[in-house]
Design an enzyme around this catalytic site. Structure first.
Site, PDB file in Angstrom:
ATOM      1  N   ASP A 154     -38.070 -41.931 -15.338  1.00 56.35           N
ATOM      2  CA  ASP A 154     -37.409 -42.007 -14.033  1.00 56.35           C
ATOM      3  C   ASP A 154     -38.305 -42.813 -13.098  1.00 56.35           C
ATOM      4  OD1 ASP A 154     -35.964 -40.063 -15.447  1.00 56.35           O
ATOM      5  OD2 ASP A 154     -35.476 -38.941 -13.628  1.00 56.35           O
ATOM      6  N   LYS A 217     -29.927 -43.167 -10.234  1.00 57.62           N
ATOM      7  CA  LYS A 217     -30.210 -41.804  -9.773  1.00 57.62           C
ATOM      8  C   LYS A 217     -30.325 -41.810  -8.254  1.00 57.62           C
ATOM      9  CE  LYS A 217     -33.921 -38.330 -10.240  1.00 57.62           C
ATOM     10  NZ  LYS A 217     -35.195 -38.014 -10.951  1.00 57.62           N
ATOM     11  N   LYS A 253     -27.155 -39.927 -12.246  1.00 58.75           N
ATOM     12  CA  LYS A 253     -27.904 -38.689 -12.077  1.00 58.75           C
ATOM     13  C   LYS A 253     -28.083 -38.373 -10.591  1.00 58.75           C
ATOM     14  CE  LYS A 253     -32.403 -36.504 -13.054  1.00 58.75           C
ATOM     15  NZ  LYS A 253     -33.713 -36.647 -13.752  1.00 58.75           N
TER      16      LYS A 253
END
Length: 317
Positions: A154, A217, A253
């Site tokens: 991430d 995300k 996400k």
């Protein structure tokens, strides 16, 4: 879950795909508010949706006082997120969460604790959460996490590039990060609470996908404003436009502030309405959360027994 589609490759930098886009905040907020007002999931269907949410959770600990013991306890919960008596009552086989997300130095501890479970280890990297360390150091952090066994990374973007409209610089940065990730899937954290406008959120989403992000995300969880439905709607519209143009599937996400079963249902409804059932699977949808699982397990117990239990019966670890 093994994806049934090719991995993202990205595209050349194409400003024409986003330069002229302007997002109407009022319309986005009205659409987001209507999702949960017009749709509801009850009884056994609600239980089924919550079970799906469990499989999509990136169970997360990103605290300054993380220890190998805390990570090991979190991984034990990831292996068995619901109590065996609840699974038996529902006639279900054991299940797991989508992934466990930790800091890079905690990756080897998580890898050991999850060995044989099939649960991947995700790691934040690139100077999380601010992303303001020099790019070579951020790339080295990715290399370290991947070398320790992280299967997902991430990354955080440089918000300055968005706020100053330096889209090619943002593309080059994310593309460099994707290259260093290698076989590890990359989730690009846009830190949407820092991007000021929904138009910026759309453009940053599109640039991240062009640069090869496997997931986009919402947040680090450390901003003042984290995942919201209007922001998520804007990102999903970008994702849908990108898929229509390229045929490439990208995951989504939301993270930060999702704490209750009601939150999980709201985002599942958003995915269902905007992208369809296929995008409610863990290879295309993840929820970044630390406390959400406890409330979902509590709701599942209510479905099974008809009674609400105390929250401390469903501790994370």
């Amino acid at each position: 879950m093994i994806p049934d589609f090719p991995r993202m490759t990205g595209t050349p930098f194409t400003p024409a795909d986003f330069d002229a886009v302007r997002v109407n905040r009022t319309a986005a907020e009205r659409r987001a508010a209507s999702l949960t007002a017009r749709r509801s999931v009850k009884k056994e269907w609600q239980a089924a949706w919550l079970l799906r949410a469990v499989t999509c959770i990136d169970l997360t600990t990103l605290a300054g006082d993380d220890t190998p013991g805390r990570v090991a306890r979190l991984c034990a919960k990831a292996r068995a997120p619901l109590r065996p008596d609840l699974l038996d009552a529902l006639g279900l086989e054991p299940m797991t969460v989508g992934a466990v997300c930790v800091y890079p130095t905690m990756v080897p501890h998580a890898v050991r604790a999850l060995e044989g479970s099939g649960v991947p280890v995700a790691s934040v990297a690139t100077g999380f959460p601010a992303g303001l360390t020099p790019l070579p150091l951020r790339l080295e952090e990715i290399r370290y996490a991947v070398g320790e066994g992280a299967a997902e990374i991430d990354i955080v973007i440089t918000r300055e590039h968005v706020l100053t409209g330096r889209w090619s610089a943002l593309y080059d940065e994310i593309a460099a990060m994707r290259a260093v990730c290698g076989a590890a899937h990359m989730k690009a954290i846009l830190a949407t609470g820092d991007l000021k406008t929904l138009s910026n959120v759309y453009r940053a989403s599109m640039v991240a996908m062009q640069a090869g992000a496997d997931f986009i995300k919402t947040s680090t969880g450390k901003e003042n404003v984290n995942a919201t439905l209007p922001v998520s709607l804007t990102m999903l519209r970008a994702l849908r436009d990108f898929q229509a143009r390229t045929g490439q599937k990208v995951g989504f996400k939301p993270a930060g502030g999702l704490k209750t079963a009601k939150d999980a249902l709201a985002w599942l409804i958003l995915m269902k309405e905007e992208l369809g059932t296929r995008h409610m699977m863990p290879d295309l949808f993840r929820i970044g959360a630390s406390s959400l699982l406890g409330d979902i397990e509590r709701q599942i117990e209510h479905h099974v027994t008809g009674r609400y239990s105390a929250a401390n019966r469903h501790a994370l670890a």
